[in-house]
Design an enzyme around this catalytic site. Structure first.
Site, PDB file in Angstrom:
ATOM      1  CG  HIS B 137      -0.803  -0.072   2.585  1.00  0.00           C
ATOM      2  ND1 HIS B 137      -0.133   1.004   3.451  1.00  0.00           N
ATOM      3  CD2 HIS B 137      -0.235  -1.095   3.430  1.00  0.00           C
ATOM      4  CE1 HIS B 137       0.407   1.217   4.412  1.00  0.00           C
ATOM      5  NE2 HIS B 137       0.456  -0.103   3.851  1.00  0.00           N
ATOM      6  CD  GLU B 182      -3.292  -0.539   6.136  1.00  0.00           C
ATOM      7  OE1 GLU B 182      -3.272  -1.613   6.507  1.00  0.00           O
ATOM      8  OE2 GLU B 182      -2.610   0.462   6.643  1.00  0.00           O
ATOM      9  CD  GLU B 183      -1.438   3.178   7.974  1.00  0.00           C
ATOM     10  OE1 GLU B 183      -1.920   2.610   8.344  1.00  0.00           O
ATOM     11  OE2 GLU B 183      -0.474   2.255   7.281  1.00  0.00           O
ATOM     12  CG  ASP B 210       1.026  -4.035   5.654  1.00  0.00           C
ATOM     13  OD1 ASP B 210       1.310  -2.886   5.438  1.00  0.00           O
ATOM     14  OD2 ASP B 210      -0.569  -3.768   6.174  1.00  0.00           O
TER      15      ASP B 210
END
Lengths: 313, 313
Positions: B137, B182-183, B210
């Protein structure tokens, strides 16, 4: 060859092979250049010797290391330059027909002084005169404190602390040795093996940690086939640590003098992907050592030395 | 509880468990505190929420990370403090009966903007509509560039480059995806899975990286038993890389939305001993990434994605 070299500075610019999985293999392929290079250059009449630093990284760090000398000949100045400087010099040599290089070294030979191995042990309850050695070496090159270079000392001290902390009473003696003077001739290890004090003791096995405080991957064992197999049967003890192999191989510099007395020597092999980025440079400092990784090495050496102390080989 | 909390700052000081071999396990045990802590504190009437940073190290680094909010309630200020500051505050709270803490946060909610996943692929020669995803990501927290956090992007790009460089022509399509966001809710992964553009494509497997650019140790596979066994039969391909296991487990945040379409999701598991020292801090910078270790991860993902593209599951 002699005509080309006489009166000149010899520059060895062989890069360490990047494509090997084992950086140690690439290091050993090049370490001979460093060790013997200046002697051979001197024999051909060179006035000085320069080496490309032994690392796979492109940076400005200078990597030092052991270099041979001959007692019957005057040494010539010898040193290493960073990989970036080596690339620069190489490019310059290709471009210019006449390159002048000014070298200034400040190092000199001092007289030998007495120093000492540092030894501690947990004495065996049943066979105190049968010894399992766990070892590292105290000295490093002067460019830094040698944090990874000295990680084996921490590993070895930790073996004794962890065994004591766990309340274990090993049958045989587990002795932690921090050898002096590995870098400058290995006299600490040689002296230990030959010492009169060792008479009456049997050194069953010696485990050395000399490849840094990184995550341990396995052990290499220098012994006959039966002995290797005897140690391999404990491999299952290390699976939970993420160590998946015990195989024949080298034990270590400081402990190899014990081999002639029948001692099985064993090397703790950590992940060395970063070791030669740091090895013998000014960045071999405490901040480079990850405490968790260091602890895993200590745990691995503790387990192996304890089963050796209980079961023998 | 409500009486004790109302009008006060809630401070959660649970250290991450140091004794687990898997730092990820210790992280997951504590991550719920960060994710849900401020909501629960707010429900009890707290005016703010402070968390001990999620790391096993004692230092001055602040670790950020995802925190939940409720649409039907105003959030309270929430933040983390370093482990050293948490120890200090804890000592102070034990010593003093009345501790005052002044908090100043500068963050605020901005309106959503449109952003994009970044996608590249090598189209399959025989079954172009059957896809093998390799993914990381793009985003990280704002305290640094997120070098280890974004290592999966490098891994994924490298998969395509290495396959091209090797002159291989995979039968199925290998698609590298750098997921956005993603975060902050994972909308990049969700949007990709639900996209109309994906109609007519079969996503056979998705591999996510990740957990940083450290040495790869193995793969975890989220699939049924037969599928896991089908992938485990390729384990021998990874032994030379020092990867000794493929086992059932989680695939990854960005790719989990694909699971409902029957996609097998796979996580690349590197050595995470240092990951949570760096995770979501200002030191997650390029200097922390070792190129050799990063390359090993890319090689591992390349091999697995290529055999999946050739053989299916």
């Amino acid at each position: 060859m002699k005509d080309k070299v006489k009166g000149k500075i010899v520059f060895m610019n062989k890069p360490m092979e990047r494509t090997y999985k084992l950086t140690l293999r690439a290091y050993f392929e090049n370490a001979g250049l460093r060790y013997r290079g200046s002697i051979e250059a001197a024999q051909l009449g060179a006035v000085a010797f320069l080496l490309r630093s032994l690392t796979t990284r492109d940076n400005d760090l200078c990597h030092t290391g052991g270099t041979a000398r001959r007692d019957d000949a005057d040494p010539i100045p010898a040193g290493s330059i960073s990989t970036k400087d080596a690339d620069l010099l190489s490019a310059l040599l290709k471009k210019e027909s006449n390159v002048n290089l000014f070298l200034k070294f400040n190092c000199k030979f001092l007289t030998d002084i007495t120093s000492y191995n540092v030894i501690g042990q947990i004495t065996g309850t049943e066979k105190p005169d049968e010894i399992i050695v766990v070892a590292g070496h105290l000295d490093s090159w002067d460019v830094s404190v040698g944090a990874h270079d000295g990680a084996g000392c921490v590993h070895s001290i930790e073996v004794l602390r962890l065994i004591k902390e766990a309340g274990l009473k090993p049958k045989r003696t587990i002795r932690a040795i921090m050898f002096m003077n590995e870098e400058w001739g290995g006299s600490g290890g040689k002296e230990y093996a030959q010492s009169e004090n060792r008479k009456g003791e049997t050194h069953i096995a010696a485990i050395e940690s000399d490849l840094g405080g990184f995550m341990p991957l396995g052990f290499t064992v220098k012994a006959n086939e039966t002995q290797v197999a005897s140690i391999q049967k404990w491999q299952y003890l290390f699976e939970d640590l993420g160590m998946h192999w015990i195989k024949p191989g080298w034990g270590g510099t400081d402990i190899e003098s014990l081999e002639e007395y029948g001692t099985v020597t064993i090397g703790l092999i950590p992940d060395t992907q970063k070791y030669f980025d740091i090895h013998h440079t000014k960045i071999d400092v405490l901040e480079q050592v990850n405490p968790r990784e260091l602890e895993f090495g200590a745990i691995a050496m503790t387990i192996l030395s304890y089963v050796l102390a209980q079961e023998g080989i």
